[in-house]
Design a protein around this motif. Sequence first.
Motif, short mmCIF file in Angstrom:
data_model
loop_
_atom_site.label_atom_id
_atom_site.label_comp_id
_atom_site.label_asym_id
_atom_site.label_seq_id
_atom_site.Cartn_x
_atom_site.Cartn_y
_atom_site.Cartn_z
N VAL A 152 -82.76 70.96 -25.78
CA VAL A 152 -83.95 70.09 -25.92
C VAL A 152 -83.91 68.97 -27.08
O VAL A 152 -84.33 68.07 -27.14
N GLN B 1 -89.19 72.79 -28.09
CA GLN B 1 -88.17 73.81 -27.86
C GLN B 1 -89.08 75.12 -27.22
O GLN B 1 -88.67 75.61 -26.35
N SER C 275 -90.48 74.36 -23.60
CA SER C 275 -89.25 73.77 -22.50
C SER C 275 -88.34 74.85 -22.09
O SER C 275 -88.01 75.67 -22.92
N CYS D 138 -81.32 65.55 -17.29
CA CYS D 138 -82.12 65.02 -18.46
C CYS D 138 -81.63 63.57 -18.94
O CYS D 138 -81.37 63.29 -20.14
N ASN E 96 -82.40 75.55 -26.66
CA ASN E 96 -83.20 74.90 -27.66
C ASN E 96 -81.96 73.60 -28.14
O ASN E 96 -82.59 72.74 -28.66
#
Length: 205
Positions: free
Chosen positions: A121, A91, A94, A7, A118
Amino acid sequence: MEQEIDCKMQSNSRYAVLRQWEATVSCIVAKKQTGLSNRPYIATFFLFLIVLLLACTKAKEEPSASAPADCQQFLNEYFDAWKSKDIATLQALSFYLSPEDRSRLPEGSLEMWRESKNKLVTENFERVTREFGDFKGYKVLRAKTATISPQDQPAANMMGPGIHTELVCKAKFSKKNDVHVGLHLIKETEGSQYIVAAWNFEAEP
């Protein structure tokens, strides 16, 4: 194999989220005192990482590409959430967990998994916003869709059966106009909604 999910914004920070995810999975396993291995998660996200890195590396300045209608609808919803800073929607859209991976989770740990994803994200949104600024718009550069049936082993075990769509989008932010966004989307059936299984935000050099 301690560096699997990406990420990233910069090369020196791209594995920070992965380490946190692995630590959370390890914590779940330890608390439940089982012999469950987190290797399926590692293999899945490592494969996603390779796909996204290759896509983002090869993406050049190209005309807009067409995405399937349902995929385009999902992208509009996903990037609208970025634009409106709607983290709750991001959230919800994803992180995918295949039925087989869900079955491997220790009993009662699914909610812990949701809380962990969560958090990832939210941290990704904050990191992208800090580095690139507010989201302004996007266009699709590449889109590739493939279907994996339950009989397609070992791909079905590693990535989950269903419809997989890999995309490279070019996004504009208030601080950076050229940001490549690599997304791996999956939906289990034709009638189900896409979800983001993996992502990558990287500024053009």
